[in-house]
Design a protein around this motif. Structure first.
Motif, PDB file in Angstrom:
ATOM      1  N   GLN A 173      55.503  66.064  49.763  1.00 39.90           N
ATOM      2  CA  GLN A 173      54.713  65.286  50.723  1.00 39.90           C
ATOM      3  C   GLN A 173      55.512  64.101  51.253  1.00 39.90           C
ATOM      4  OE1 GLN A 173      51.246  64.373  48.382  1.00 39.90           O
ATOM      5  NE2 GLN A 173      50.267  66.347  48.778  1.00 39.90           N
ATOM      6  N   LEU A 174      56.328  63.494  50.377  1.00 37.10           N
ATOM      7  CA  LEU A 174      57.159  62.366  50.798  1.00 37.10           C
ATOM      8  C   LEU A 174      58.212  62.812  51.806  1.00 37.10           C
ATOM      9  CD1 LEU A 174      57.804  59.353  50.414  1.00 37.10           C
ATOM     10  CD2 LEU A 174      59.372  60.018  48.576  1.00 37.10           C
ATOM     11  N   GLU A 177      56.354  62.994  54.974  1.00 34.43           N
ATOM     12  CA  GLU A 177      55.948  61.658  55.420  1.00 34.43           C
ATOM     13  C   GLU A 177      57.117  60.892  56.039  1.00 34.43           C
ATOM     14  OE1 GLU A 177      54.900  57.473  53.208  1.00 34.43           O
ATOM     15  OE2 GLU A 177      54.074  59.309  52.341  1.00 34.43           O
TER      16      GLU A 177
END
Length: 285
Positions: A173-174, A177
Motif C-alpha cells: 500500500q505504501l 501511496e
C-alpha cells in the motif's frame, strides 16, 4: 577513516562546505563498516539478560530496550511507529503482532544508527542530537530513502515471523501511496536488501532459534491469519558487493550535506527534529 579534530556543537558548524568535501574525500572502508556493525551488536548485548520464564514479547522488549524506549501510543495507529529513539505501539495489538512491530521499528532505529556512527567517525560532534537530526531528515527527505528504510524493515521483520504469517500488505500500500517507480528506484531496493542482511546478522545471535520458536508459538496462540505472502521483486537476486554498499552510504551522506549547502535545504528545517531529540525523556513506561 580520520575524523576532523575541530569540535562541532551546532548545525552551522556541521553543515559546511569543508565538511562536505571531507565526506567526498574520506576513505569509507569495509573495515570501518564492519566495525560499526560490531559496535551496534556490542551495544545490543551489553548487560542484556533474556529469560526463558517470561514471554517472547517481554524478551523482545528487553532486546529493544537496549536501543530505544517503548510506549503505547494514544494516537489511532495500525500497528506502531518509530521516532526520536522511541517505539510507539498500538495497545490493542496481539502479543504476536507487538513482537513483529517492535522488530520492524527497532530495525528503523538500527538503520539510522549505522549512518549516525559513520558521521561520528567523520566528525567530532559533541551534541548527539545534531547527528541524529541530520540522519532522520536524510532518511525521510526523499521517497527513495523512505521506501528503502521501510523495505529493509519489512524484510528483517519477516525473517523473525513464521513464513505462513508474513504480511506485506502495508508495504505494498505504501508503494502505491508514494507512487514508487520500482524500476527507477531499483538501486535503493538492492541496497536496502543488503543492509537487511547486516541487521539480520546483528539480531540473529540474540533472537535465537529457541526464541524464534517461542515467537512462532505466540502466533498460534493469537490465531494470526495465514497469508503466505512473500516480498520479492524481479531483481531480488541482484546484489551489491561490500565496497558498493559502503560507497552507496557515502553518497547518501554526501547528498544530504550537499542539499543543505548547495541545494534547497534550509537548516531551520532541522530544528523540530533537534527539539524532538533534545527534549526526548529517556524513561520506560
Amino acid at each position: 577513516m580520520i575524523s576532523t579534530d575541530k569540535a562541532i556543537t551546532s548545525l552551522d558548524q556541521l553543515l559546511t562546505r569543508d565538511n562536505l568535501n571531507h565526506i567526498a574525500n574520506a576513505d569509507f572502508t569495509v573495515d570501518d563498516y564492519q566495525m560499526i556493525l560490531k559496535e551496534i551488536y556490542d551495544e545490543s548485548v551489553e548487560n542484556l539478560t533474556l529469560d526463558k520464564n517470561i514471554s517472547a514479547l517481554e524478551n523482545i522488549k528487553r532486546i529493544a530496550y537496549q536501543h530505544v524506549n517503548i510506549y503505547f501510543s494514544e494516537k489511532e495507529i495500525s500497528s506502531g511507529y518509530y521516532i526520536y529513539n522511541k517505539i510507539y505501539l498500538n495497545n490493542n495489538l496481539s502479543e504476536a503482532q507487538q513482537i513483529v512491530t517492535i522488530i520492524h521499528e527497532l530495525t528503523h532505529h538500527i538503520y539510522a544508527e549505522i549512518f549516525e556512527k559513520w558521521l561520528y567517525k567523520l566528525f567530532n560532534v559533541r551534541e548527539k542530537f545534531l547527528v541524529e537530526s541530520v540522519v532522520m531528515f536524510m532518511l525521510n527527505n526523499s521517497i527513495e530513502n523512505r521506501i528503502a528504510d521501510e523495505y529493509l524493515s519489512y524484510i528483517v521483520e519477516g525473517r523473525f515471523t513464521p513464513p505462513e504469517c508474513q504480511n506485506y500488505l502495508s508495504f505494498l500500500q505504501l508503494l502505491i501511496e508514494l507512487n514508487i517507480n520500482v524500476e527507477k528506484s531499483k538501486s535503493f531496493f538492492i541496497f536496502a536488501h543488503e543492509i537487511s542482511h547486516d541487521i539480520d546478522d546483528i539480531l540473529k545471535p540474540i533472537i535465537t532459534d529457541k526464541l524464534k520458536q517461542c515467537i512462532a508459538k505466540q502466533f498460534v496462540v493469537d490465531d494470526i491469519d495465514k497469508l503466505y505472502q512473500k516480498l520479492t521483486f524481479d531483481y531480488c537476486d541482484e546484489r551489491f558487493d561490500e565496497v558498493e554498499k559502503v560507497e552507496f552510504m557515502q553518497e547518501m551522506l554526501y547528498f544530504i550535506f550537499d542539499y543543505f549547502i548547495n541545494g534547497e535545504g534550509n537548516i531551520n528545517d532541522l530544528e523540530h527534529y533537534i527539539q524532538g531529540f533534545d527534549n526526548s525523556l529517556m524513561f520506560v513506561e
